[in-house]
Enzyme design. Structure first.
Site, PDB file in Angstrom:
ATOM      1  CD  GLN A 154      -3.087  -0.393  -0.081  1.00  0.00           C
ATOM      2  OE1 GLN A 154      -3.142   0.799  -0.400  1.00  0.00           O
ATOM      3  NE2 GLN A 154      -3.797  -1.319  -0.701  1.00  0.00           N
ATOM      4  CB  SER A 155       4.110   2.011  -1.592  1.00  0.00           C
ATOM      5  OG  SER A 155       4.895   3.161  -1.855  1.00  0.00           O
TER       6      SER A 155
END
Ligand SMILES: *Cc1c(COP(=O)(O)O)cnc(C)c1O
Length: 331
Positions: free
Chosen positions: A75-76
């Site tokens: 989930q960068s």
């Protein structure tokens, strides 16, 4: 400090607002809380990586790259903003995403930032937790080169001296805003991870002789390791600015008591801080960074760390898109 010496491509909406959080300050009984809205940088829902990418993408373009590659956790926010910057500049983008949390739910693996990575036209690969990410990125870059492309590799979080220039610039911007409205800033607090944000801020604020202390709230490493990482990068950033030695070791402060079970793993204190800010200020934080940063800020206020009449600025580093990857975890 003359940042126009360094190539920059405009990607964001600046300056970001600096605003009071009156209802939250009242609810907590002081100090006076302010928020610097770097969640509003504008690039495909914004966040702190936009500032770093203005200098990193300028370097990529100057080197004639046709593909940018970077890495991060699934989930960068950094990966998503890199994908958007590449799209804006007509470059290809490839992301190496580490399954750092082990969360298997589909909202985490395919929703939130990952959905936007796809919408923005980036390609990506998932790699297992514990992968040597720099090596994996280098290997992906070699594949691009072997196919005749020209890769430009961006380190995790965009955290190198070139990327940190974005937060040197933020230090200039914040000081100008505070001077304009007559605000004496006693503390600047924000979530710290790959270190570029804090390193750039500390280098900038020290080079400007601002006297503003910065407190990073850690989201992954233990305190000693985090402070060492920030200090090292702030020294290298100061060197790039031609101001070697402006940052002293004691200028780098991190508190890593709010990480909980690990990077990207929600904690009850994070959810409580995140929902309190949403419900008193109408501002969305994120579960991985700014929510834990705010948990630290609120907890330290409760412990009397700040003076009742001090002005504390919370730098909102963005990431609320990540909430859509954590639907499974909100109790
Ligand atoms: C990357 C990130 C941070 C941490 O910034 P670093 O420069 O990596 O220390 C904080 N908040 C959000 C939302 C981020 O995406």
């Amino acid at each position: 400090m003359h940042l126009a010496r360094f190539p920059r491509i405009r990607l964001g909406h600046f300056p970001t607002p600096l605003e009071p959080m009156e209802r939250l300050s009242a609810a907590l009984g002081g100090p006076k809380l302010w928020i610097k809205r770097d969640d509003c940088t504008g690039l495909a829902s914004g966040g702190n990586k936009t500032r770093k990418l203005e200098w990193l993408m300028a370097e990529a373009v100057a080197q004639g790259a046709d593909t940018v590659l970077t890495h991060g956790a699934t989930q960068s926010n950094h990966a998503r903003q890199t994908a958007a910057a590449a799209a804006f500049l007509g470059l290809k983008c490839h992301l190496v995403l580490e399954d750092r949390t082990g969360i298997a739910s589909s909202d985490y693996r395919e929703g939130g930032n990952v959905l936007l990575d796809r919408v923005l036209g980036a390609t990506y690969e998932h790699v297992p937790s514990g992968t040597n990410m720099d090596a994996a990125l280098a290997a992906a870059g070699e594949k691009v080169r072997a196919a005749g492309g020209k890769p430009y590799l961006i380190p995790g979080g965009g955290s190198n001296p070139v990327g940190a220039l974005g937060y040197v610039n933020c230090a200039l911007e914040l000081l100008a805003q505070a001077n304009d409205i007559g605000l004496r800033i006693d503390w600047l607090v924000h979530a710290t991870g790959s270190a570029g944000t804090q390193a750039g801020l500390v280098a900038g604020l020290q080079a400007l002789n601002s006297g503003i202390p910065v407190l990073g709230i850690g989201v992954r490493a233990a305190r000693e390791a985090q402070e060492a990482k920030v200090f090292d990068l702030s020294e290298r950033t100061a060197h790039l600015l031609d101001a070697p030695g402006v940052v002293k070791r004691e200028d780098v402060r991190a508190n890593c008591d709010y990480v909980g079970p690990g990077y990207g793993l929600p904690t009850p204190g994070m959810w409580s801080a995140l929902t309190q800010v949403a419900q008193t200020e109408g501002i969305l934080l994120d579960p991985v960074y700014s929510g834990k940063g705010m948990h630290g800020l609120i907890d330290l206020i409760g412990k009397g760390f700040f003076g009742k009449h001090e002005n504390v600025v919370f730098l909102h580093t963005g990431g609320s898109v990540g909430l859509f990857g954590y639907q499974h975890a909100m109790g």
